[in-house]
Design a protein around this motif. Structure first.
Motif, short mmCIF file in Angstrom:
data_model
loop_
_atom_site.label_atom_id
_atom_site.label_comp_id
_atom_site.label_asym_id
_atom_site.label_seq_id
_atom_site.Cartn_x
_atom_site.Cartn_y
_atom_site.Cartn_z
N ARG A 25 29.71 -6.59 43.39
CA ARG A 25 29.23 -7.91 43.82
C ARG A 25 28.16 -7.78 44.90
O ARG A 25 27.09 -8.39 44.80
CB ARG A 25 30.41 -8.75 44.34
CG ARG A 25 31.25 -9.38 43.25
CD ARG A 25 32.49 -10.03 43.84
NE ARG A 25 32.15 -11.15 44.69
CZ ARG A 25 32.14 -12.42 44.28
NH1 ARG A 25 32.47 -12.72 43.03
NH2 ARG A 25 31.84 -13.39 45.12
N ILE A 46 26.21 -14.32 40.89
CA ILE A 46 27.55 -14.28 41.46
C ILE A 46 28.49 -15.21 40.70
O ILE A 46 29.67 -14.90 40.49
CB ILE A 46 27.50 -14.66 42.96
CG1 ILE A 46 26.63 -13.64 43.72
CG2 ILE A 46 28.90 -14.67 43.55
CD1 ILE A 46 27.08 -12.20 43.58
N PHE A 49 30.12 -13.68 37.61
CA PHE A 49 31.30 -12.86 37.82
C PHE A 49 32.58 -13.65 37.51
O PHE A 49 33.63 -13.05 37.26
CB PHE A 49 31.37 -12.36 39.27
CG PHE A 49 30.59 -11.12 39.54
CD1 PHE A 49 31.06 -9.88 39.14
CD2 PHE A 49 29.37 -11.17 40.21
CE1 PHE A 49 30.34 -8.72 39.40
CE2 PHE A 49 28.65 -10.02 40.48
CZ PHE A 49 29.12 -8.79 40.08
N THR A 100 27.54 -8.61 35.07
CA THR A 100 28.43 -9.43 35.88
C THR A 100 29.54 -10.07 35.05
O THR A 100 30.69 -10.18 35.50
CB THR A 100 27.64 -10.54 36.60
OG1 THR A 100 26.90 -11.30 35.63
CG2 THR A 100 26.66 -9.95 37.60
N ASP A 222 35.37 -16.47 48.94
CA ASP A 222 34.33 -16.10 47.98
C ASP A 222 32.94 -16.53 48.43
O ASP A 222 31.96 -15.82 48.20
CB ASP A 222 34.65 -16.70 46.61
CG ASP A 222 35.92 -16.12 46.02
OD1 ASP A 222 36.13 -14.90 46.16
OD2 ASP A 222 36.71 -16.87 45.43
#
Length: 386
Positions: A25, A46, A49, A100, A222
């Motif tokens: 990440r 991101i 993911f 990802t 996150d």
């Protein structure tokens, strides 16, 4: 009490896979920024993911109920290894989008399997303790992945970092293949697998409250990993400095989880979650004023204490409240909600960051976390009354 050998192997698989995820990440964020990608593009990467994990977590939980954890965890680790090796061997922006997806989806399978299995094999008295062991493993990996990524990127090309994390994913596969996971007992049998839909669980008020508070604290975690690299890069920090700030955050999660057995003797689960919301809201409120590495490390550590205390207590509450035979599905719903936030929050806050600046992002998150305080406060009062 020290975990059993099979449980320790399960924790090691989750830890090794999480090192690959956490490292990939931060590597993806910095690699994209090095290619002059916008904040919105980094947000899209991101978010990817978590896109397929959001869609597949509940079916993955049901599958694990039917066939056990071995084959799903093998498949998850293979997907993670492929996702790390692709940018390591090919490079460039286009391959990052596929990478990802593979990394995030593979880790989701391992995460659901590990969290469900720990709850399923634990007695009510030992459940919080065993979840603390699992959480400690994630704290170690959450520290190791970003710090290792920063150190590698400072001294080697980005592809080297991806190759290293691909080796960690391959290590998770090896542990599943040759470890002691087959000796784990106490999981749901096919005859006990849940029937009905996930909406049945969402209709339960206690379950909804756990999901809402868990979503807010998971989002606080996150979003920090998404925004910090951007904030650090804008402030002129080296990759290793950004990695150390993230490492301070993860080290704090480790310390609070190590102390959780002592904390649990004085505070119940809802009291811990309410305190976590207060600390997280404070941290996001002051982040815009933190411009030096030391001050960011301190605030990151406080945020780590807050969100690190949340997961073991939230998972223990979830297994306690979930109807019999549906704890695995409840874990899948929790992962789905968490990943939905990981999809939409980076997109929303990435766009807000590009249009309004990062201060708006930090204070927007403060408002979101604050909205959950009334729920946690009422639950705290009710838990004291009981």
């Amino acid at each position: 009490m020290f975990p059993s050998v099979p449980l320790l192997h399960l924790i090691l698989v989750a830890l090794t896979a999480h090192i690959a995820l956490a490292g990939a990440r931060i590597t993806t964020s910095l690699y994209a920024l090095s290619m002059h990608a916008s904040e919105f593009t980094v947000g899209v990467l991101i978010a990817l993911f978590s896109l397929f994990p959001m869609l597949c977590a509940v079916p993955a939980g049901r599958l694990i109920d039917r066939i056990g954890i071995l084959r799903p965890m093998m498949a998850g680790s293979v997907a993670m290894a492929a996702g790390c090796l692709l940018p390591g061997m090919i490079g460039g922006m286009p391959v990052l989008f596929l990478a990802t997806i593979l990394i995030g989806t593979g880790f989701m399978v391992i995460q659901v399997a590990a969290q469900h299995t720990v709850g399923a094999i634990s007695s009510q008295e030992m459940r919080a303790t065993n979840y603390s062991w699992l959480a400690l493993g994630f704290s170690i990996s959450g520290f190791t992945g970003p710090v290792l990524a920063g150190l590698i990127i400072d001294d080697a090309p980005y592809y080297a970092a991806y190759l290293v994390f691909g080796c960690f994913a391959a290590g998770a596969f090896t542990l599943v293949l040759f470890g002691k996971l087959s000796e784990i007992r106490g999981q749901t049998t096919p005859e006990q697998a849940a029937t009905g839909t996930a909406f049945d669980l969402l209709r339960l008020r206690d379950m909804r409250h756990i999901f809402i508070v868990g979503m807010l604290l998971s989002s606080a975690w996150d979003l920090f990993t998404f925004v910090l690299p951007i904030h650090g890069a804008r402030s002129g920090f080296a990759a290793s400095t950004i990695g150390l700030i993230l490492g301070c955050f993860s080290a704090a999660t480790f310390m609070v989880r190590l102390a959780m057995p002592l904390i649990s003797r004085r505070l119940n689960e809802w009291q811990v979650l309410a305190g976590a919301l207060v600390l997280a809201a404070f941290c996001y409120a002051v982040f815009p004023f933190m411009r030096q590495p030391v001050s960011l490390m301190i605030v990151a550590a406080i945020l780590g204490l807050a969100v690190g205390s949340a997961q073991p207590n939230m998972l223990a509450l979830l297994h306690h409240v979930a109807p019999a035979g549906r704890a695995g599905e409840a874990v899948g719903i929790r992962v789905t909600i968490g990943n939905a936030c990981q999809v939409f929050l980076p997109l929303a806050f990435g766009g807000a960051g590009a249009a309004l600046g990062l201060t708006a992002v930090f204070w927007g998150m403060t408002a979101m976390i604050g909205a959950g305080l009334p729920i946690a406060w009422r639950k705290t009062l009710l838990s004291k009354a009981e």
